[in-house]
Design a protein around this motif. Sequence first.
Motif, PDB file in Angstrom:
ATOM      1  N   ALA A   2       0.836  -1.194   0.000  1.00  0.00           N
ATOM      2  CA  ALA A   2       0.000   0.000   0.000  1.00  0.00           C
ATOM      3  C   ALA A   2       0.873   1.247   0.000  1.00  0.00           C
ATOM      4  O   ALA A   2       1.945   1.287   0.614  1.00  0.00           O
ATOM      5  CB  ALA A   2      -0.918  -0.001   1.213  1.00  0.00           C
ATOM      6  N   LEU A 169      -5.129  -8.983  -3.994  1.00  0.00           N
ATOM      7  CA  LEU A 169      -5.590  -8.127  -2.899  1.00  0.00           C
ATOM      8  C   LEU A 169      -6.671  -8.826  -2.085  1.00  0.00           C
ATOM      9  O   LEU A 169      -7.409  -9.665  -2.605  1.00  0.00           O
ATOM     10  CB  LEU A 169      -6.180  -6.816  -3.453  1.00  0.00           C
ATOM     11  CG  LEU A 169      -5.273  -5.901  -4.281  1.00  0.00           C
ATOM     12  CD1 LEU A 169      -6.111  -4.785  -4.879  1.00  0.00           C
ATOM     13  CD2 LEU A 169      -4.148  -5.342  -3.432  1.00  0.00           C
ATOM     14  N   GLU A 173      -8.508  -4.464   0.950  1.00  0.00           N
ATOM     15  CA  GLU A 173      -7.541  -3.703   0.150  1.00  0.00           C
ATOM     16  C   GLU A 173      -8.158  -3.256  -1.179  1.00  0.00           C
ATOM     17  O   GLU A 173      -7.967  -2.113  -1.612  1.00  0.00           O
ATOM     18  CB  GLU A 173      -6.300  -4.548  -0.100  1.00  0.00           C
ATOM     19  CG  GLU A 173      -5.473  -4.805   1.147  1.00  0.00           C
ATOM     20  CD  GLU A 173      -4.414  -5.870   0.944  1.00  0.00           C
ATOM     21  OE1 GLU A 173      -3.422  -5.866   1.684  1.00  0.00           O
ATOM     22  OE2 GLU A 173      -4.596  -6.741   0.046  1.00  0.00           O
TER      23      GLU A 173
END
Length: 218
Positions: A2, A169, A173
């Motif tokens: 991230a 993901l 996310e």
Amino acid sequence: MARTWSVLVVDDDFRVAGIHADIVAAAPGFRVQGSVRTIAEAREALATDRPDLMLVDVYLPDGDGIELVRGAGVDAFILSAADEADTVRRALHAGVLGYLVKPFPRQTLSERLDRYARFRHVLAGRRGLRQEKIDQALSILHGQTPGAVVVSRSATEQLLLDALGEGELSAAEAAGRAGVSRATAQRRLATMAGQGVVQVRLRYGTSGRPEHLYSKQA
């Protein structure tokens, strides 16, 4: 991994600047790049390392914070006691993404930072943007309630597929990057997995409870 968003705090009151910096440091996905007290110091900081976002007061010892924002070419929120309509309009004309009148609750700035991170995730990448994705980003930034901007089922799923283009993901996310709620992401990803559009695998953590990870079908 991230993205972490860097923030420059520009306020001549060191106590207030410290409070704002603490809020930024506590916000997931953010870091304080620095805290400065004047426009001159801000410009020096910008020349050295441009942040992703600035938090700027209007009245600074050596000039006008709004004019700093106008010429900086950096995303910015104005945090100021100045509440005159002319000042707010001038800030909006200068391109600020948010305007908070001091004093405000800590949670208010925390929520604006969260919106900003989700806004940037939706507008990430260099590809052309569809109108519904632009609308979604603006809806997030301005804190509109779900449904205030209507996004069709296929458009929502496309936002999630775009997010999965960056790799495998979790639903949480993918939700953050697509700018949708976690529940919506889980529901749509499960549907697309059933249709064979995305693939899913289980990852087992230390707690023993598996986590679903999604990726685009090859």
